[in-house]
Design a protein around this motif. Structure first.
Motif: not given
Length: 393
Positions: A251-275
């Motif tokens: 369960a404590l591994s989940t926030p790693i994914g939240n943080a990773l996604a926060g970095v990856l989606v910065a300035g990106r389109t919703a299309r990138f987020m869906m992919v």
């Protein structure tokens, strides 16, 4: 980040609101470590103690969408103040009483405030964040429940054995109150808050669009899968040789994914987020196979951790995409309400459904259920690749 005259103050407000979100999640989670205390000391049955923990989630399942429309009329900042003023008295009553009747009443009061905070806090974060910040901020926000569970578990372990369960409950609600108060003070100092923070007439425009409905369905699939995973992970771990480490680490591994996604989606389109969301759903499906179908403690352990991290990515990108998929910014609170309500309904359905599958088909069937749910979530998002080309201004 773009240049803003009040940038340090705005960052402080966002950080405080995110911290308040963690302790909002802690209000949901705080009774889980006390189930034994409610049974042995208060005299509740195990079922009653379970309802004490589950009661707040029922409010989300039933009222998140109406709360979203109400917040659209009220404005997210005012809703934040009102919800905080509701949940704090409920928490104080819960910490002060040992009467089962008052315990249930306190949890109902907390549930009313909690459902507004679940929708109002991300709406407020969207309103005060410049457009290019919104994706990362909402991605981080989406981890508030697992971080709330982790925070409550840590505080329960530190406080309850030495000072008692009621002192622990008091500390959890006072920490929330302090963070909410600090957030409100900083928000009042902000200037140039975007216009979509203001109260506007509520409406369904942009809320029941195909894009938002698909995001809500995908979020429901995510919750169905992730709640099933975390609910039965301790049971799976009790099988001799099933896991190499404690299930809490999953369960404590989940926030790693939240943080990773926060970095990856910065300035990106919703299309990138869906992919990215489709890819993460695919990873959860593959990880579920390795964790519960292929066999072996090594595969099970790292498959479960990989699944938890990928789940964090899924939740983050779904929330991060909402402001880019609504027809108008004022529809964000109601859209978040719809997505949250889909998650609330899935939260209620997931444990009994997973339990039924485990009873009938064992852990292998459970693994296939998790894998197929992940594949279904990814399939739901496929039409949004074409619809999500908008980039933050």
């Amino acid at each position: 980040m773009q240049s803003l005259p009040d940038r340090p103050l705005r960052i402080a407000a966002i950080v405080l609101l995110l911290a308040t979100g963690v302790f909002t999640g802690a209000q949901l989670a705080k009774t889980a470590p006390l189930i034994g205390w409610y049974v042995e000391t208060i005299g509740m049955t195990l079922v009653e103690a379970g309802w004490v923990t589950a009661l707040i989630g029922i409010f989300v399942a039933l009222a998140a969408l109406p709360a979203g429309f109400a917040i659209a009329r009220m404005g997210p900042q005012r809703a934040f103040v009102v919800a905080s003023a509701i949940i704090v008295p409920g928490g104080l009553i819960l910490a002060a009483t040992t009467s089962p009747g008052l315990i249930f009443a306190a949890r109902m009061i907390e549930g009313l405030g909690y459902v507004v905070l679940c929708v109002g806090l991300p709406s407020l974060l969207t309103a005060i964040s410049p457009p290019t910040w919104r994706g990362p901020v909402l991605a981080i926000w989406s981890g508030f429940v697992p971080l709330g569970y982790a925070s409550s578990d840590v505080l329960a372990g530190l406080i309850a054995p030495a000072f008692g369960a009621q002192t622990y409950l008091l500390v959890v609600i006072l920490l929330f109150a302090a963070l909410a108060l600090a957030s409100n003070v900083v928000l009042r100092w902000l200037t140039g808050v975007p216009a979509d923070a203001a109260p506007v007439p509520a409406g369904a425009s942009g809320v029941f669009s195909v894009s938002i409905v698909l995001v809500a369905l995908a979020f429901g699939a995510f919750v169905l899968q992730s709640v099933a995973l975390f609910t039965f992970m301790p049971t799976f771990a009790s099988v001799p040789g099933a896991l190499l480490f404690a299930p809490a680490l999953v369960a404590l591994s989940t926030p790693i994914g939240n943080a990773l996604a926060g970095v990856l989606v910065a300035g990106r389109t919703a299309r990138f987020m869906m992919v990215l969301g489709i890819a993460a759903f695919g990873v959860t499906a593959a990880a579920a196979y390795f964790a519960f179908v292929s066999g072996g403690a090594f595969a099970a352990s790292w498959g479960a951790v990989t699944m938890a991290v990928a789940s964090g990515v899924v939740a983050s990108v779904l929330f991060a995409a909402i402001p880019f998929l609504v027809a108008r910014p004022q529809a964000v609170p109601a859209a978040i309400g719809l997505v949250s309500q889909a998650g609330g309904l899935a939260t209620l359905a997931s444990p009994p459904l997973a339990a039924f599958i485990i009873e009938r088909a064992g852990w292998t069937g459970y693994g296939w259920f998790l894998a197929l749910t992940g594949l279904a979530g990814g399939a739901i998002l496929l039409p949004l690749i074409a619809a999500g080309r908008r980039r933050a201004p």
